[in-house]
Motif scaffolding. Structure first.
Motif, PDB file in Angstrom:
ATOM      1  N   ILE A   1       4.497  13.243 -19.051  1.00 38.34           N
ATOM      2  CA  ILE A   1       4.938  12.265 -18.070  1.00 38.34           C
ATOM      3  C   ILE A   1       4.075  11.015 -18.084  1.00 38.34           C
ATOM      4  CG2 ILE A   1       5.301  11.827 -15.604  1.00 38.34           C
ATOM      5  CD1 ILE A   1       7.362  13.660 -16.833  1.00 38.34           C
ATOM      6  N   ALA A   2       2.743  11.168 -18.052  1.00 36.91           N
ATOM      7  CA  ALA A   2       1.821  10.027 -18.001  1.00 36.91           C
ATOM      8  C   ALA A   2       0.427  10.533 -18.310  1.00 36.91           C
ATOM      9  CB  ALA A   2       1.871   9.371 -16.618  1.00 36.91           C
ATOM     10  N   SER A   3      -0.533   9.604 -18.270  1.00 36.95           N
ATOM     11  CA  SER A   3      -1.921   9.991 -18.493  1.00 36.95           C
ATOM     12  C   SER A   3      -2.806   9.245 -17.516  1.00 36.95           C
ATOM     13  CB  SER A   3      -2.356   9.649 -19.929  1.00 36.95           C
ATOM     14  OG  SER A   3      -2.397   8.250 -20.114  1.00 36.95           O
ATOM     15  N   ILE A   4      -3.959   9.833 -17.202  1.00 32.85           N
ATOM     16  CA  ILE A   4      -4.938   9.207 -16.325  1.00 32.85           C
ATOM     17  C   ILE A   4      -6.310   9.411 -16.940  1.00 32.85           C
ATOM     18  CG2 ILE A   4      -5.205  11.293 -14.917  1.00 32.85           C
ATOM     19  CD1 ILE A   4      -5.626   9.405 -12.511  1.00 32.85           C
ATOM     20  N   GLN A   5      -7.154   8.370 -16.856  1.00 31.35           N
ATOM     21  CA  GLN A   5      -8.462   8.414 -17.505  1.00 31.35           C
ATOM     22  C   GLN A   5      -9.556   8.772 -16.511  1.00 31.35           C
ATOM     23  OE1 GLN A   5      -9.539   4.791 -19.476  1.00 31.35           O
ATOM     24  NE2 GLN A   5     -11.504   5.579 -20.198  1.00 31.35           N
TER      25      GLN A   5
ATOM     26  N   PHE B   1     -11.700   9.172 -12.258  1.00 29.10           N
ATOM     27  CA  PHE B   1     -10.601   8.616 -11.468  1.00 29.10           C
ATOM     28  C   PHE B   1     -10.929   8.743  -9.969  1.00 29.10           C
ATOM     29  CE2 PHE B   1      -9.579  12.896 -13.027  1.00 29.10           C
ATOM     30  CZ  PHE B   1      -9.640  13.614 -11.839  1.00 29.10           C
ATOM     31  N   SER B   2     -10.307   7.889  -9.207  1.00 33.62           N
ATOM     32  CA  SER B   2     -10.452   7.961  -7.742  1.00 33.62           C
ATOM     33  C   SER B   2      -9.331   8.826  -7.175  1.00 33.62           C
ATOM     34  CB  SER B   2     -10.399   6.550  -7.143  1.00 33.62           C
ATOM     35  OG  SER B   2      -9.106   5.988  -7.355  1.00 33.62           O
ATOM     36  N   ARG B   3      -9.480   9.205  -5.901  1.00 33.24           N
ATOM     37  CA  ARG B   3      -8.446  10.020  -5.269  1.00 33.24           C
ATOM     38  C   ARG B   3      -7.130   9.237  -5.200  1.00 33.24           C
ATOM     39  NH1 ARG B   3      -9.227  12.427   0.732  1.00 33.24           N
ATOM     40  NH2 ARG B   3      -9.443  10.201   1.190  1.00 33.24           N
ATOM     41  N   HIS B   4      -7.219   7.948  -4.901  1.00 33.03           N
ATOM     42  CA  HIS B   4      -6.015   7.143  -4.821  1.00 33.03           C
ATOM     43  C   HIS B   4      -5.325   7.073  -6.178  1.00 33.03           C
ATOM     44  CE1 HIS B   4      -3.515   3.496  -4.555  1.00 33.03           C
ATOM     45  NE2 HIS B   4      -3.458   3.761  -3.243  1.00 33.03           N
ATOM     46  N   ALA B   5      -6.141   6.930  -7.282  1.00 36.16           N
ATOM     47  CA  ALA B   5      -5.560   6.798  -8.626  1.00 36.16           C
ATOM     48  C   ALA B   5      -4.841   8.079  -9.040  1.00 36.16           C
ATOM     49  CB  ALA B   5      -6.655   6.449  -9.618  1.00 36.16           C
ATOM     50  N   ILE B   6      -5.466   9.230  -8.824  1.00 38.85           N
ATOM     51  CA  ILE B   6      -4.824  10.464  -9.264  1.00 38.85           C
ATOM     52  C   ILE B   6      -3.655  10.832  -8.362  1.00 38.85           C
ATOM     53  CG2 ILE B   6      -6.377  12.008  -7.991  1.00 38.85           C
ATOM     54  CD1 ILE B   6      -6.182  13.906 -10.452  1.00 38.85           C
TER      55      ILE B   6
ATOM     56  N   SER C   1      -1.706   8.706  -6.780  1.00 37.13           N
ATOM     57  CA  SER C   1      -0.600   7.814  -7.142  1.00 37.13           C
ATOM     58  C   SER C   1       0.071   8.265  -8.428  1.00 37.13           C
ATOM     59  CB  SER C   1      -1.111   6.381  -7.285  1.00 37.13           C
ATOM     60  OG  SER C   1      -1.658   5.908  -6.079  1.00 37.13           O
ATOM     61  N   ALA C   2      -0.740   8.682  -9.415  1.00 43.50           N
ATOM     62  CA  ALA C   2      -0.182   9.131 -10.690  1.00 43.50           C
ATOM     63  C   ALA C   2       0.656  10.401 -10.482  1.00 43.50           C
ATOM     64  CB  ALA C   2      -1.303   9.388 -11.685  1.00 43.50           C
ATOM     65  N   ILE C   3       0.190  11.328  -9.609  1.00 39.82           N
ATOM     66  CA  ILE C   3       0.927  12.572  -9.349  1.00 39.82           C
ATOM     67  C   ILE C   3       2.250  12.272  -8.647  1.00 39.82           C
ATOM     68  CG2 ILE C   3       0.891  14.720  -8.018  1.00 39.82           C
ATOM     69  CD1 ILE C   3      -2.146  14.809  -8.508  1.00 39.82           C
TER      70      ILE C   3
ATOM     71  N   THR D   1       0.848  -1.198   0.000  1.00 37.76           N
ATOM     72  CA  THR D   1       0.000   0.000   0.000  1.00 37.76           C
ATOM     73  C   THR D   1       0.880   1.243   0.000  1.00 37.76           C
ATOM     74  OG1 THR D   1      -1.669  -1.198   1.255  1.00 37.76           O
ATOM     75  CG2 THR D   1      -1.819   1.199   1.210  1.00 37.76           C
ATOM     76  N   GLN D   2       0.604   2.118  -0.962  1.00 39.05           N
ATOM     77  CA  GLN D   2       1.463   3.281  -1.177  1.00 39.05           C
ATOM     78  C   GLN D   2       0.940   4.486  -0.408  1.00 39.05           C
ATOM     79  OE1 GLN D   2       1.578   4.495  -5.224  1.00 39.05           O
ATOM     80  NE2 GLN D   2       3.505   5.578  -5.039  1.00 39.05           N
ATOM     81  N   ASP D   3       1.869   5.273   0.152  1.00 38.89           N
ATOM     82  CA  ASP D   3       1.496   6.529   0.801  1.00 38.89           C
ATOM     83  C   ASP D   3       1.197   7.540  -0.290  1.00 38.89           C
ATOM     84  OD1 ASP D   3       1.058   8.637   2.433  1.00 38.89           O
ATOM     85  OD2 ASP D   3       3.173   8.896   3.035  1.00 38.89           O
ATOM     86  N   ILE D   4      -0.048   8.033  -0.387  1.00 40.34           N
ATOM     87  CA  ILE D   4      -0.465   8.905  -1.487  1.00 40.34           C
ATOM     88  C   ILE D   4      -0.294  10.383  -1.147  1.00 40.34           C
ATOM     89  CG2 ILE D   4      -2.070   7.217  -2.425  1.00 40.34           C
ATOM     90  CD1 ILE D   4      -4.331   8.727  -1.030  1.00 40.34           C
TER      91      ILE D   4
END
Length: 737
Positions: free
Chosen positions: A715-719, A722-727, A729-731, A609-612
Motif C-alpha cells: 500500500i505505502a511505505s514510511i521511513q 517516524f512520529s505518531r502523527h506520521a504513522i 496518517s499513513a495507517i 488538520t487530519q483526525d489521526i
C-alpha cells in the motif's frame, strides 16, 4: 684521361677484330701444319714399310747389301737417313754410310719390346720412322721379327712452306682487319653510338628534373625499341614521381593530423622531427628528456627503454605551459649496421583525461563502498532513534510545560530530531535518502547560506558575493545545496588562518565551457557556482585524493575527511559536476555545474488538520523490540488493536491464523533470516488482497527493495524514525484505500 663512349667502342671493336684475325691466322696455320704433318707421317710410314719389305730377303739370306732394292727410297729428296737393323738393333746397312753407327731412338727400342706396330718419333730435324721386318717360316707359322727398317724424313721443306703461308695469311688478315675496323666503327657509330649518346643526353636531362623531348624512333631494331621504352619509362617515372609527391603530401598531412604525438630523436635524445600534435602538447621543446618530470641527464631517460627492452610505458611529462601530462609512451630504438643506437622513433598518447576519469571512477567506487557502510549504519541508527523519538513524543503528549518530565522529554525529542536529520545526511552520502527536489534560485540559496556563515567567519576574512541577476533555476534540494556552500566555505576558512578573501560567484554557462565538457550533452546550459579563496592552496597530489572519503590534511580531531566527500556526493546526486583549480600559496577555486531547468514549482497549500484516530486490528512485524512496543504504545491510544511479531516467521503464523481480522500489516524491510520481500510474498500467498504498510530505516529509494514491493501491491511505505502523527496518517490512508 677520360675517353668518350665512341672512342671506347672503337678501341673495343678494333681489339676484337685484331684478336679474331690473330686467332683465325693461328688456327689456319695450325690446321695447315697438322695437315702437312699428317701427310708426312703417312709418307714416312709407307717408306719405312717399303724399306722393311726390301730388306727382308737380304736379312733371310744374310746379304748385307740390304739397301740395294730400296734405291728409289734413298734417292727421295726428303729422305736424309735410311738404315736396316737386326732384331737386336745392330746396324747392318745405312744411307749415307757414315750414319751406319748412329743408334736407334731409345723410344723405338722401348716400343718394340712389347709391340710389333710401326712407330714414328718427331725430332728437331725431322721425322724418324721405324717398321719391323717379319719372317714367316710357313704359312701357318706366326711371323717373327728379324730386323727393323728406319727412315728419317727432313722437315725443312714443310717449315718453309708453313712460314710462307703464315706470312701471306698475316698480310691478308691485316688488310681485312683494317677494312673491317673502319666499316664496323662507321656502322656502329651510326646505328649504336649516336642513339646511345642521344639517350645519354635525355637521361642527363631527366636526372636534373627536366622532362626530355621524345626521342625519335629512327630504326625498328633494339636501339629503336630502347628509345621507345625510354620514352615510356620517363613518362612512367614522372607519373610515379608525381604520385609519390602526392602520397608524401598525404602522409605528411596524416602525420600532422593524427591524434598521437609522433616524434623522431637522434642518438643523444635531441628532437629532430615532430608532428603538429606533439607541438600542440609540448611546443618547441629541444630535447625529449627535458619533458620528463623526473630529471634525467642527456639521453639517460631513453637508454632504459633499450636496456630493459621496454617500448611501452606510462610517463608523466611536462606540457608546453608547465602543466603535468600523463602519456602512454612508445619508443623504438634505431640501430646502425654495427648494432649501435642511431636514434629513436616513437609516439605518445595523451591519457591525462583518461587517468582523471579513472581516478574519478575509483573515487566513485570508494564512495559507493562507504555509502553502503553508511547506509547500513544509518538504518540501525534510525531504528534506535525511532524508539527514542517516539517515546519522547509520547511523554510530551502526557505532560505539559512546567511538569518535571516535560523539559527532559523536550530535550530528548529535539536531540532525537537532530539525530534523525543526521541520519538523513548519512543516507544522503549513501544515496539512499530521497531528496526534496524542486525548482530553486541558486542566488537565494547563496544568500541564506551567507547569513549562516557571517557568524562563523573570522573578521580577518572578507566574504564577497558576486551573484548574477536573472540566473536560470535548477532542480535541487535546497537544504543539500546549502550544505555544499557551507562545507566549501568552512574549508576555505580553514585554508586562510591569517585571513584573506572568500568569493562566492554564480553565473550561467553553456556546453562550450571546458570544465563541463564531460557532462551529458542533453543537459543544455548550466548554472555555475564558484567558491574561491586566497588561502594556502592545494598541491597536485592532494588534489587527486581530495574528494576521497575520510581523506583530510587537518590535524587529528579537527577534520573527519567527509566534508568534500559529502559535497561531491550531493552534486553527483543532482546530476552535476564539480572540479577545482588550485596552486600552492595562491588559493583554490571550486567550480560547481548544475543543469538548468525551465520548470517552476508552486507551493502546495497545506491541508486541514487530519483526525489521526482510527480502528481495526494491526499486525506489526519488526525484529526490533523497542520499535514493536513503540508502535503498540502509539497506536492503541488512537483506537487500534495491535498484534506484535518479532520475526517474519512469527508474523506469517499470526497472519495465517487471524487473516480475516487483521486490517493492515506494518512490516519492517530488514530482518534476519527472513527479509521483508519474502514475508510479503508469503502474506500475498495466504491472502492476495492483504494490505501491507512497509517500514524501514531506508527511504523509498533505498536498497531495501521498497520500490519493487510497492509495484507488487504494497500500500505505502514510511521511513524510520517516524512520529505518531506520521504513522497514524499513513495507517489511516492505507485503510481507506
Amino acid at each position: 684521361m677520360r675517353l668518350s663512349l665512341k672512342t671506347k667502342v672503337a678501341v673495343f671493336i678494333t681489339l676484337i677484330i685484331v684478336a679474331i684475325s690473330i686467332i683465325s691466322t693461328f688456327l689456319f696455320t695450325t690446321a695447315h701444319s697438322r695437315s702437312k704433318e699428317k701427310g708426312r707421317v703417312v709418307r714416312g710410314t709407307a717408306l719405312s714399310y717399303a724399306l722393311s719389305n726390301a730388306a727382308e730377303e737380304g736379312l733371310i739370306y744374310e746379304n748385307l747389301d740390304l739397301l740395294k732394292k730400296a734405291s728409289y727410297i734413298i734417292k727421295a729428296p726428303d729422305v736424309t737417313v735410311a738404315q736396316v737393323y737386326s732384331n737386336i738393333w745392330e746396324a747392318l746397312d745405312s744411307y749415307p754410310l757414315d750414319k751406319l753407327k748412329e743408334p736407334p731412338h731409345p723410344a723405338a727400342v722401348a716400343h718394340f719390346k712389347n709391340s710389333s706396330e710401326p712407330l714414328y718419333v718427331k725430332s728437331r730435324d725431322g721425322y724418324d720412322f721405324y717398321s719391323p721386318v717379319f719372317f714367316r717360316a710357313s704359312e701357318d707359322a706366326a711371323p717373327a721379327i728379324i730386323g727393323f727398317g728406319r727412315i728419317i724424313l727432313s722437315s725443312a721443306d714443310i717449315d718453309k712452306e708453313i712460314k710462307e703461308i703464315i706470312a701471306m695469311n698475316i698480310m691478308a688478315s691485316a688488310v681485312i682487319t683494317l677494312f673491317a675496323i673502319i666499316a664496323i666503327n662507321m656502322l656502329i657509330g651510326r646505328l649504336v653510338i649516336k642513339p646511345v649518346l642521344s639517350l645519354h643526353r635525355a637521361a642527363a636531362q631527366f636526372k636534373d628534373g627536366i622532362m626530355p623531348d621524345i626521342l625519335p624512333q629512327l630504326h625498328i631494331d633494339e636501339i629503336g625499341e630502347l628509345s621507345l621504352e625510354f620514352n615510356r619509362m620517363s613518362h612512367a617515372i614522372k607519373d610515379r614521381s608525381d604520385k609519390l609527391i602526392e602520397s608524401e603530401k598525404r602522409i605528411k598531412s596524416l602525420f600532422d593530423r593524427v591524434e598521437h604525438a609522433i616524434f623522431g630523436l637522434d642518438k643523444d635524445g635531441n628532437i629532430i622531427e615532430v608532428n603538429d600534435k606533439f607541438k600542440e602538447l609540448f611546443g618547441s621543446a629541444k630535447t625529449f628528456c627535458s619533458l620528463m618530470m623526473s630529471a634525467k641527464k642527456g639521453n639517460e631517460c631513453l637508454l632504459r627503454f633499450v636496456k630493459g627492452k621496454v617500448v611501452h610505458a606510462e610517463e608523466n611529462l611536462m606540457g608546453k605551459h608547465g602543466e603535468e601530462l600523463t602519456a602512454l609512451l612508445s619508443i623504438y630504438p634505431e640501430f646502425d649496421d654495427k648494432g649501435n643506437i642511431d636514434g629513436f622513433d616513437g609516439y605518445l598518447i595523451d591519457i591525462t583525461e583518461k587517468k582523471r576519469m579513472e581516478e574519478r571512477l575509483i573515487r566513485a567506487q570508494k564512495m559507493e563502498a562507504v555509502g553502503t557502510l553508511a547506509g547500513g549504519m544509518a538504518h540501525d541508527f534510525n531504528n534506535l532513534l525511532t524508539a527514542i523519538l517516539g517515546y519522547a513524543e509520547i511523554i510530551l503528549s502526557m505532560t505539559k510545560e512546567g511538569d518535571p518530565f516535560h523539559k527532559p522529554a523536550t530535550i530528548i525529542h529535539d536531540a532525537a530530531k537532530r539525530g534523525a536529520d543526521f541520519g538523513k545526511k548519512i543516507l544522503l552520502i549513501s544515496r539512499k535518502e530521497k531528496m526534496e527536489i524542486k525548482s530553486i534560485d541558486i542566488n537565494d540559496i547563496v544568500k541564506n547560506s551567507l547569513e549562516l556563515l557571517q557568524r562563523s567567519m573570522p573578521k580577518n576574512i572578507e566574504v564577497i558575493a558576486n551573484l548574477k541577476e536573472g540566473i536560470p533555476h535548477t532542480k535541487a534540494d535546497a537544504s543539500q545545496l546549502q550544505q555544499v556552500i557551507i562545507n566549501l566555505a568552512v574549508n576555505a576558512r580553514d585554508a586562510m588562518p591569517d585571513g584573506g578573501k572568500l568569493l562566492i560567484e554564480t553565473s550561467s554557462v553553456g556546453l562550450e565551457n571546458g570544465a563541463a565538457s564531460n557532462m551529458r550533452m542533453d543537459k543544455g546550459s548550466f548554472i555555475k557556482l564558484s567558491v574561491s579563496d586566497t588561502g594556502t592552496g592545494i598541491d597536485r597530489l592532494t588534489q587527486r585524493k581530495i574528494f576521497d572519503p575520510f581523506f583530510t590534511t587537518k590535524e587529528v580531531g579537527k577534520g573527519t575527511g567527509l566534508g568534500l566527500y559529502i559535497v561531491h556526493s550531493i552534486i553527483s546526486n543532482h546530476g552535476g559536476y564539480i572540479n577545482l583549480y588550485s596552486e600552492p600559496l595562491k588559493g583554490t577555486q571550486f567550480n560547481i555545474y548544475l543543469p538548468v531547468t525551465k520548470d517552476t514549482d508552486t507551493e502546495e497549500e497545506p491541508g486541514d488538520t487530519q483526525d489521526i484516530r482510527g480502528s481495526g486490528m494491526l499486525l506489526v512485524i519488526d525484529d526490533e523490540a523497542d520499535v514493536r512496543e513503540l508502535c503498540r504504545d502509539m497506536l492503541e491510544p488512537l483506537g487500534y488493536t495491535v498484534l506484535l511479531a518479532e520475526s517474519g516467521h512469527a508474523g506469517i503464523n499470526i497472519f495465517r491464523q487471524m487473516q480475516d481480522k487483521i486490517s493492515l500489516v506494518i512490516m519492517d524491510m530488514i530482518m534476519p533470516k527472513m527479509g521483508g520481500a519474502e514475508v510479503f510474498q508469503a502474506l500475498k500467498t495466504i491472502k492476495a488482497d492483504v494490505k501491507v504498510l512497509l517500514c524501514s530505516g531506508y527511504s523509498q529509494n533505498g536498497f531495501a527493495g521498497i520500490d519493487k514491493l510497492l509495484k507488487r501491491g504494497a500500500i505505502a511505505s514510511i521511513q524510520k524514525p517516524f512520529s505518531r502523527h506520521a504513522i497514524a496518517s499513513a495507517i489511516k490512508k492505507a485503510l481507506s484505500e
